[in-house]
Design a protein around this motif. Structure first.
Motif: not given
Ligand SMILES: [Zn+2]
Length: 184
Positions: A160-182
């Motif tokens: 979910v994007v709040h006020s047009g920008e991803l929060s740093q916490g969301t980015m961390e979650a994306i990176l963690r999910a990406t890492a687990r998949e790779l």
């Protein structure tokens, strides 16, 4: 209730023609390149191939009263400045315009939208060592960067994007999910 404030371009033209007001209330103003009057925040993409008028109308800047309407401030261009979201939120709502002038003079400059974004991703990557490890593994297996980016995109679409920008916490979650998949 109808919005009686002038359009963004009319506001810019007012301040561009006001040497004294320009210095005090719009120190970063450049009529050809939209930016927040208080901190200079802008996007490299706003002006791309557009007339200055279209670029300003497109820019994600907010029309902010110097003296709030609720305290008797008018809707004329000389009482309106263009601010980014964080500046609009932090600016004083006060009956004396001088407070706004002092606040603007002390406001720190912000980098452009794109540079801030890269900066936040880098900070997020620092906070997720697993992602660096996954990147290393992908490279070691002869995989391409595009594969990693594709996985990141898929996880980003679920965020979910709040006020047009991803929060740093969301980015961390994306990176963690990406890492687990790779990672195998
Ligand atoms: Zn700002």
């Amino acid at each position: 209730m109808t919005d009686q404030r002038p359009g963004k371009w009319a506001i810019v033209q007012h301040w561009a023609a006001e040497p004294f007001g320009y210095e005090v209330f719009a120190p970063h103003l450049d009529a050809g390149n939209p930016c927040c009057f208080a901190c200079g925040w802008h996007s490299e993409r706003w002006a791309e191939g557009r007339s200055p008028r279209k670029a300003w109308e497109r820019a994600t800047l907010e029309r902010a009263h110097i003296v709030p309407a609720g305290l008797g401030g008018s809707n004329a261009a000389n009482n309106i400045i263009l601010l980014c979201g964080p500046c609009h939120r932090d600016a004083p709502d006060w009956h004396d315009p001088w407070e706004m002038a002092v606040w603007i003079s002390r406001r720190a400059e912000r980098a452009s939208k794109e540079l801030e974004h890269v900066d936040t991703w880098l900070r997020a990557a620092e906070a997720v060592p697993l992602f660096k490890q996954a990147l290393g593994e992908v490279v070691a297996r002869g995989g391409s960067a595009e594969q990693t980016v594709e996985v990141m995109r898929r996880h980003t679409r679920r965020a979910v994007v709040h006020s047009g920008e991803l929060s740093q916490g969301t980015m961390e979650a994306i990176l963690r999910a990406t890492a687990r998949e790779l990672l195998p």
